[in-house]
Design a protein around this motif. Structure first.
Motif, PDB file in Angstrom:
ATOM      1  N   THR A  41       0.824  -1.205   0.000  1.00  0.00           N
ATOM      2  CA  THR A  41       0.000   0.000   0.000  1.00  0.00           C
ATOM      3  C   THR A  41       0.860   1.257   0.000  1.00  0.00           C
ATOM      4  N   THR A  42       0.260   2.347  -0.429  1.00  0.00           N
ATOM      5  CA  THR A  42       0.982   3.624  -0.405  1.00  0.00           C
ATOM      6  C   THR A  42       1.303   4.036   1.030  1.00  0.00           C
ATOM      7  N   SER A  43       0.450   3.662   1.981  1.00  0.00           N
ATOM      8  CA  SER A  43       0.710   4.027   3.383  1.00  0.00           C
ATOM      9  C   SER A  43       1.929   3.293   3.917  1.00  0.00           C
ATOM     10  N   LEU A  67       8.983  -3.824  -4.870  1.00  0.00           N
ATOM     11  CA  LEU A  67       7.691  -3.321  -4.424  1.00  0.00           C
ATOM     12  C   LEU A  67       6.908  -2.701  -5.578  1.00  0.00           C
ATOM     13  N   LEU A  68       5.618  -3.018  -5.623  1.00  0.00           N
ATOM     14  CA  LEU A  68       4.675  -2.311  -6.483  1.00  0.00           C
ATOM     15  C   LEU A  68       3.757  -1.544  -5.536  1.00  0.00           C
ATOM     16  N   ILE A  69       3.810  -0.233  -5.589  1.00  0.00           N
ATOM     17  CA  ILE A  69       3.168   0.618  -4.587  1.00  0.00           C
ATOM     18  C   ILE A  69       1.842   1.140  -5.127  1.00  0.00           C
ATOM     19  N   VAL A  70       0.760   0.611  -4.576  1.00  0.00           N
ATOM     20  CA  VAL A  70      -0.584   0.954  -5.043  1.00  0.00           C
ATOM     21  C   VAL A  70      -1.532   0.920  -3.852  1.00  0.00           C
ATOM     22  N   GLY A  71      -2.795   1.276  -4.070  1.00  0.00           N
ATOM     23  CA  GLY A  71      -3.785   1.107  -3.029  1.00  0.00           C
ATOM     24  C   GLY A  71      -4.132  -0.364  -2.849  1.00  0.00           C
ATOM     25  N   THR A  72      -4.778  -0.695  -1.737  1.00  0.00           N
ATOM     26  CA  THR A  72      -5.100  -2.090  -1.448  1.00  0.00           C
ATOM     27  C   THR A  72      -5.937  -2.721  -2.553  1.00  0.00           C
ATOM     28  N   GLY A  73      -6.941  -2.005  -3.061  1.00  0.00           N
ATOM     29  CA  GLY A  73      -7.770  -2.568  -4.120  1.00  0.00           C
ATOM     30  C   GLY A  73      -6.954  -2.952  -5.340  1.00  0.00           C
ATOM     31  N   GLY A  82      -2.199 -12.422 -11.041  1.00  0.00           N
ATOM     32  CA  GLY A  82      -0.909 -13.087 -11.018  1.00  0.00           C
ATOM     33  C   GLY A  82       0.238 -12.183 -11.414  1.00  0.00           C
ATOM     34  N   ASP A  83       0.042 -10.873 -11.286  1.00  0.00           N
ATOM     35  CA  ASP A  83       1.090  -9.923 -11.655  1.00  0.00           C
ATOM     36  C   ASP A  83       2.104  -9.709 -10.536  1.00  0.00           C
ATOM     37  N   VAL A  84       1.801 -10.209  -9.340  1.00  0.00           N
ATOM     38  CA  VAL A  84       2.735 -10.159  -8.213  1.00  0.00           C
ATOM     39  C   VAL A  84       2.724 -11.526  -7.537  1.00  0.00           C
ATOM     40  N   ASP A  85       3.716 -11.745  -6.696  1.00  0.00           N
ATOM     41  CA  ASP A  85       3.831 -13.019  -5.984  1.00  0.00           C
ATOM     42  C   ASP A  85       3.102 -13.001  -4.643  1.00  0.00           C
ATOM     43  N   ALA A  86       2.972 -11.813  -4.067  1.00  0.00           N
ATOM     44  CA  ALA A  86       2.328 -11.687  -2.755  1.00  0.00           C
ATOM     45  C   ALA A  86       1.876 -10.246  -2.580  1.00  0.00           C
TER      46      ALA A  86
END
Length: 281
Positions: A41-43, A67-73, A82-86
């Protein structure tokens, strides 16, 4: 004895070859570290905790976390595709739906802090004395005081919507005092500061925010503002390219004593930003 240019170049080559080989070994070790894509998340990013955890993960596990930094949604969306592992997010109901839908293995709480409500120091809606968060929001709505909503389906936005629902109010019916910006926590805080508006944020983002202006922390402490962060591994059965062993290794580390100590010790201006509470079902 005078050394010719040819002799000098010959000696340099004799030294450079083994040096290059040594550097190649070191460099090879660096790039041989396995990479894990983690949506956060951004937070989490704004709090700066990644600058503490990621080097420790690299040192202890040999895993480079990207890290991919985005909102939770959006983070959960990346996981579904499947664009991230976790993912490391903070919206429990959405997380449980993600796991129930077969996209994640399990939800492992890692740490928590709290949401708080900020506003102009003179507090025109008089929320500082409110008995609970719902009443605080109702006072803002009653006063028609400007309120900044992230409007981005982030964990913070989802909690805000839940609080409005608890107050029996629907933001779709609000007037111009309610402003959805569709952006991250930093943008929401900057907008609130510029407009002297109220805003819901997490305590860590507030502590690390540098452009406070006349904003003040006016309301906190309601159990409804508890803010849990959890780690979820994307299911490798649904997405076979996901490295299940790697995400499991990171899960064990994040729920272990090393990560817990780093999280609990992380402070800004003498204040803790998160408290570790690791557990996996």
């Amino acid at each position: 004895m005078r050394i010719s240019v040819a002799d000098t170049m010959s000696m340099m080559r004799r030294w450079l070859i083994p040096l290059t080989l040594c550097l190649g070994i070191v460099h090879g070790t660096a790039i041989s570290a396995e990479t894990l894509r983690l949506a956060v998340t951004t937070s989490f990013h704004n709090a700066g905790l990644g600058t503490i955890l990621l080097p420790a993960i690299r040192k202890d596990l040999g895993i480079d976390v990207h890290l991919l930094i985005v909102g939770t949604g959006q983070a959960l969306g990346l996981g579904r595709n499947g664009d991230v592992d976790a993912v490391l997010v903070h919206a429990p109901e959405a997380e449980e739906a993600f796991v129930a839908g077969g996209f994640g293995i399990r939800r492992c709480p890692i740490m928590y802090n709290e949401f708080v409500i900020l506003g102009p120091a003179d507090d025109p809606a008089d929320i500082a004395g409110a008995p609970d968060a719902v009443t605080a929001l109702l006072r803002i709505a009653g006063a028609g005081a400007e309120f900044i909503s992230r409007g981005d389906r982030s964990g913070t936005h989802m909690r805000e919507i839940d609080l409005w629902a608890g107050a029996g109010r629907d933001p779709a019916s609000f007037g111009s005092w309610y402003k959805e910006i569709g952006a991250g926590m930093g943008a929401a805080l900057n907008t609130a500061s510029a407009l002297d508006a109220y805003v819901l944020t997490d305590r860590a983002s507030w502590l690390t925010f540098g452009n406070k202006g006349t904003l003040a922390l006016l309301f906190s402490g309601d159990p409804a503002l508890f803010n849990q962060y959890s780690y979820i591994r994307v299911d490798p059965i649904r997405h076979p390219h996901v490295n299940g062993d790697l995400t499991r290794t990171l899960e064990t580390w994040l729920t272990g004593p090393r990560a817990g100590q780093l999280i609990d010790d992380y402070m800004i201006a003498g204040e803790s930003l998160f408290t570790s509470n690791p557990r996996c079902p």
